[in-house]
Design a protein around this motif. Sequence first.
Motif, PDB file in Angstrom:
ATOM      1  N   HIS A 167      -0.380 -11.077   0.725  1.00  0.00           N
ATOM      2  CA  HIS A 167      -0.817 -12.413   1.100  1.00  0.00           C
ATOM      3  C   HIS A 167      -1.936 -12.887   0.170  1.00  0.00           C
ATOM      4  N   LYS A 168      -2.023 -14.195   0.035  1.00  0.00           N
ATOM      5  CA  LYS A 168      -2.982 -14.803  -0.874  1.00  0.00           C
ATOM      6  C   LYS A 168      -4.419 -14.465  -0.508  1.00  0.00           C
ATOM      7  N   ALA A 169      -4.675 -14.220   0.781  1.00  0.00           N
ATOM      8  CA  ALA A 169      -6.047 -13.946   1.230  1.00  0.00           C
ATOM      9  C   ALA A 169      -6.619 -12.680   0.613  1.00  0.00           C
ATOM     10  N   PHE A 170      -5.748 -11.745   0.183  1.00  0.00           N
ATOM     11  CA  PHE A 170      -6.226 -10.479  -0.377  1.00  0.00           C
ATOM     12  C   PHE A 170      -6.284 -10.493  -1.896  1.00  0.00           C
ATOM     13  N   GLN A 171      -5.811 -11.522  -2.530  1.00  0.00           N
ATOM     14  CA  GLN A 171      -5.729 -11.550  -3.985  1.00  0.00           C
ATOM     15  C   GLN A 171      -7.116 -11.698  -4.596  1.00  0.00           C
ATOM     16  N   ASN A 172      -7.454 -10.732  -5.467  1.00  0.00           N
ATOM     17  CA  ASN A 172      -8.733 -10.755  -6.203  1.00  0.00           C
ATOM     18  C   ASN A 172      -9.932 -10.819  -5.264  1.00  0.00           C
ATOM     19  N   LYS A 173      -9.835 -10.106  -4.128  1.00  0.00           N
ATOM     20  CA  LYS A 173     -10.930 -10.104  -3.166  1.00  0.00           C
ATOM     21  C   LYS A 173     -11.286  -8.668  -2.819  1.00  0.00           C
ATOM     22  N   GLU A 174     -12.573  -8.447  -2.687  1.00  0.00           N
ATOM     23  CA  GLU A 174     -13.076  -7.162  -2.242  1.00  0.00           C
ATOM     24  C   GLU A 174     -13.676  -7.318  -0.847  1.00  0.00           C
ATOM     25  N   GLN A 175     -13.517  -6.305  -0.024  1.00  0.00           N
ATOM     26  CA  GLN A 175     -13.990  -6.394   1.352  1.00  0.00           C
ATOM     27  C   GLN A 175     -15.496  -6.586   1.432  1.00  0.00           C
ATOM     28  N   ASP A 735     -15.195  -8.521  14.044  1.00  0.00           N
ATOM     29  CA  ASP A 735     -15.169  -8.340  12.596  1.00  0.00           C
ATOM     30  C   ASP A 735     -13.724  -8.075  12.171  1.00  0.00           C
ATOM     31  N   LYS A 736     -12.941  -9.152  12.128  1.00  0.00           N
ATOM     32  CA  LYS A 736     -11.528  -8.996  11.805  1.00  0.00           C
ATOM     33  C   LYS A 736     -11.312  -8.671  10.336  1.00  0.00           C
ATOM     34  N   LYS A 737     -12.262  -9.067   9.509  1.00  0.00           N
ATOM     35  CA  LYS A 737     -12.093  -8.800   8.084  1.00  0.00           C
ATOM     36  C   LYS A 737     -11.984  -7.303   7.814  1.00  0.00           C
ATOM     37  N   LYS A 738     -12.832  -6.516   8.448  1.00  0.00           N
ATOM     38  CA  LYS A 738     -12.788  -5.062   8.259  1.00  0.00           C
ATOM     39  C   LYS A 738     -11.441  -4.505   8.706  1.00  0.00           C
ATOM     40  N   TYR A 739     -10.917  -5.013   9.812  1.00  0.00           N
ATOM     41  CA  TYR A 739      -9.627  -4.543  10.324  1.00  0.00           C
ATOM     42  C   TYR A 739      -8.509  -4.888   9.344  1.00  0.00           C
ATOM     43  N   PHE A 740      -8.462  -6.139   8.855  1.00  0.00           N
ATOM     44  CA  PHE A 740      -7.380  -6.564   7.969  1.00  0.00           C
ATOM     45  C   PHE A 740      -7.393  -5.783   6.658  1.00  0.00           C
ATOM     46  N   PHE A 741      -8.567  -5.619   6.064  1.00  0.00           N
ATOM     47  CA  PHE A 741      -8.639  -4.884   4.806  1.00  0.00           C
ATOM     48  C   PHE A 741      -8.286  -3.410   5.013  1.00  0.00           C
ATOM     49  N   LEU A 742      -8.659  -2.855   6.153  1.00  0.00           N
ATOM     50  CA  LEU A 742      -8.321  -1.452   6.420  1.00  0.00           C
ATOM     51  C   LEU A 742      -6.824  -1.288   6.624  1.00  0.00           C
ATOM     52  N   VAL A 743      -6.192  -2.175   7.361  1.00  0.00           N
ATOM     53  CA  VAL A 743      -4.744  -2.097   7.570  1.00  0.00           C
ATOM     54  C   VAL A 743      -4.023  -2.185   6.230  1.00  0.00           C
ATOM     55  N   ARG A 744      -4.456  -3.100   5.388  1.00  0.00           N
ATOM     56  CA  ARG A 744      -3.821  -3.246   4.072  1.00  0.00           C
ATOM     57  C   ARG A 744      -3.988  -1.972   3.249  1.00  0.00           C
ATOM     58  N   GLU A 745      -5.175  -1.396   3.255  1.00  0.00           N
ATOM     59  CA  GLU A 745      -5.416  -0.174   2.495  1.00  0.00           C
ATOM     60  C   GLU A 745      -4.555   0.971   3.012  1.00  0.00           C
ATOM     61  N   LEU A 746      -4.453   1.112   4.315  1.00  0.00           N
ATOM     62  CA  LEU A 746      -3.658   2.205   4.886  1.00  0.00           C
ATOM     63  C   LEU A 746      -2.180   2.032   4.589  1.00  0.00           C
ATOM     64  N   ILE A 747      -1.696   0.792   4.638  1.00  0.00           N
ATOM     65  CA  ILE A 747      -0.282   0.543   4.328  1.00  0.00           C
ATOM     66  C   ILE A 747       0.014   0.894   2.881  1.00  0.00           C
ATOM     67  N   LEU A 748      -0.871   0.476   1.971  1.00  0.00           N
ATOM     68  CA  LEU A 748      -0.661   0.781   0.548  1.00  0.00           C
ATOM     69  C   LEU A 748      -0.719   2.288   0.306  1.00  0.00           C
ATOM     70  N   ASN A 749      -1.639   2.973   0.977  1.00  0.00           N
ATOM     71  CA  ASN A 749      -1.707   4.437   0.830  1.00  0.00           C
ATOM     72  C   ASN A 749      -0.445   5.098   1.364  1.00  0.00           C
ATOM     73  N   LYS A 750       0.058   4.587   2.473  1.00  0.00           N
ATOM     74  CA  LYS A 750       1.283   5.138   3.055  1.00  0.00           C
ATOM     75  C   LYS A 750       2.466   4.924   2.113  1.00  0.00           C
ATOM     76  N   GLN A 751       2.577   3.736   1.543  1.00  0.00           N
ATOM     77  CA  GLN A 751       3.672   3.462   0.617  1.00  0.00           C
ATOM     78  C   GLN A 751       3.575   4.330  -0.627  1.00  0.00           C
ATOM     79  N   GLU A 752       2.353   4.545  -1.109  1.00  0.00           N
ATOM     80  CA  GLU A 752       2.174   5.393  -2.287  1.00  0.00           C
ATOM     81  C   GLU A 752       2.553   6.837  -1.985  1.00  0.00           C
ATOM     82  N   ALA A 753       2.163   7.317  -0.815  1.00  0.00           N
ATOM     83  CA  ALA A 753       2.508   8.689  -0.441  1.00  0.00           C
ATOM     84  C   ALA A 753       4.021   8.848  -0.303  1.00  0.00           C
TER      85      ALA A 753
END
Length: 781
Positions: A167-175, A735-753
């Motif tokens: 999603h566009k909200a995560f593009q070029n953004k750091e938590q 603090d939904k931002k922390k939740y959204f960025f964490l979900v995205r990170e976990l999904i990407l880690n899962k896909q990489e694994a």
Amino acid sequence: MSMRQPAENIERVLKKLIEERDNEAIINFIDSHSSDRNEKFKSSVHQLTVWNDPETLQSILTWGEEKSLTPATGGDGCQDKDNPILLACQEDFRRCMGCLYQHGYRMKEVQDEAYYEEDKGCVSQRSYRMKEVKDETDYEEDDQVRQFLRFHAASNVCYLSLEFTEHKAFQNKEQSTTELTTEEIDILDQIDPLRKVFKKMKDADSNVEDFQGSSELKSNYIGIKKKLEAFTGGILTQCRSMHEVKTILDHNPEDDDDDELDDAYTNWQVALFEGHKDLVSHPNFQRYLWRKMTGDGSINKEIPFKFLADKIPNLSSTSKFRMKRALWNIKNIPLTILTFLFCYPFVVFADFLKKGDILFVNPKAQEERKLKKMWNNVEKQQTDNEDNPKGCFDYFRKRMHIPLFRMIPYFFIKVIYLTLICFSFLYPVDPFGANFQETDKLVLIVLLSVTFMISVSYLVDDIIQLFRPKHHKSFWNYFSLLTHLLLVGGAVIASISYHLFYQGTNLADLSGNSAVNVGMAMVSFGAGMEFFCLLQWLILLETTGPMVLCVLHAIKDALRMVSIYIVLFVAHFIAFRSLYKPFHLGSTNTTQNTTTYVLAKDANSFQTQRGLISTLFWRIIASAGPEMVNIKKTGDTTHNFSLEFSHLMGLVLWGLYQIIIYVLMLNLLIAVMNTSYSELWQNRKRESKYSKSFFQAKFLEPLEIFPVPFRWIYYLARAVYNSKKEKNQDPIKQDKKKYFFLVRELILNKQEAEFEKSSDDKINDLKKDIFNELRKINKLK
């Protein structure tokens, strides 16, 4: 025909180039047909998706983006039935799916609510949106196959992850440095993959059955649900700490305050109340739930006299731990019971004079409120006494918000209640015949009245539970309601009728249909069912939990076969009733002078309808010989029974009945129970953990701080808190931002694994193939 032939040749050439995977040749061929370049491009993308060739597909899509042929750059899209990403989702071509999604391909999904826009600043209005709309031309409600295929594609976890992670909200953004806008948060809430997966699993359950009963595609929907649940479990597996697990499971998109009165469910509640057993039994989920039971680790773990366990020689570490746990229980169980009985009510009433939030705001939220007030009032570094976290109220607030301590009064009151029930049966007394001069009898009446009031309290609470959210209900809720209805109803009927009409009469002298005996029968069944509820406690134990579940499943299997038993019983009852009608007492065909043929001595039960029903019923669990149906000729001393045709048919019917009802049905019931037992035992840890978690979860609600019959204190406190909350409490944003960025990170880690695992598997398969080929070559030599 002459115009169609060149078109077919062109398609054949394009298909051949695609099969040869010649990127440049495909691009040159498409570019050379400028008149229908868009159609050739779409056909190429579709064919490459069918062939699952992500490398070639990426090259063609990159060229198409330069030529503005992709949906992301304004190109014409495909119809839903020809949509390549729909095909990729159905076949689970993940790499192709990623390429297509990157270039603007989306698919439609049939759902109930209005569609959402991915982002308003999109590059093209022609991008395929995930629209939740009904299209009558593409979707027919009665077409189960079409419905399943669309659901299968829409439930692809890779696609659900892509629309969130890309999603566009995560593009070029750091938590740490970026804030999400309110609009972005709302959109991310709608495409939250965990919440969408929960909804898909719920839809899968609803599609398991249709108007005709079980759907023909039931097993397919169950398979989809298992994949979706495995995805959620995989997210928890990727968590590296309990803090991340807590962030995932505590998320509630609709929560706007920090108290424990939430109308919407958190992620852990959705998983538990909607029956996602694999997720609930996940080790991280179980550890998270235990931390919640201990008040997020705030429980006092100091053990009195623990040196005793350390000084005992030759004692294993396990035995030492169990001994320390017993010492901890010896300290905390009496302390909790005493504070509950003699302190909790008075503390709550005293808190009414303050904010009235001691039951609904935990210590951590209270501390955060204090810190927030200090930051908002920098000039006032000291807060009022009512906000001081230290003192008497803080001590009791901490104990009240440890769910493990809430279980102790619950069990204590239940044991007292069961003891009073036994006492009431051992020493029955007329509750309306109170005589203040007879002290012993007066004490019995008081105890009986207390027992009745507790039963009424439980009944009222069970009725209230019926109007609570559906997810909180289980078999035990309805069983408890029936139990207390029998206890209260039977006690009222028996007491009033005995006092008004049968006072001083021995109950054994009364008819079984009298109101007193009917009421006492209801009370007896209710008391037995109340003790049967103790099985729910045994589920908490690791050793007995699986066995209790096996017993309950066996009972359910027996109840499911009742209808078959009823049909067989009625069928044979009618046959026997008709066949032996001449020998029934009161039959018009029999007189006192008719003595040629009579029933054998052991067959006298067939002379009455009641005897016939009783005989046929008890044959369900015990067989009997032919003497039960024998007909003999009067005066015939040679033969014990007659074999004439109609008399022989009685013996044949009796044999068939016992073979069917006793041999076949009993063995069938045993086989069904064995099957259920085997299936349950294979998943005993999952089933036991889920049932245990479901029982423990009710103590996480502030409702259980005051169990029945003290529940009225909770409702009074809630009314006071709600009246003061509107004046004192401001909305608190999560603090939904922390939740959204964490979900995205976990999904990407899962896909990489998963990608690394699949790559290793491919390499291993290649090694095996090479080894097998070399072995074949050596054999030929």
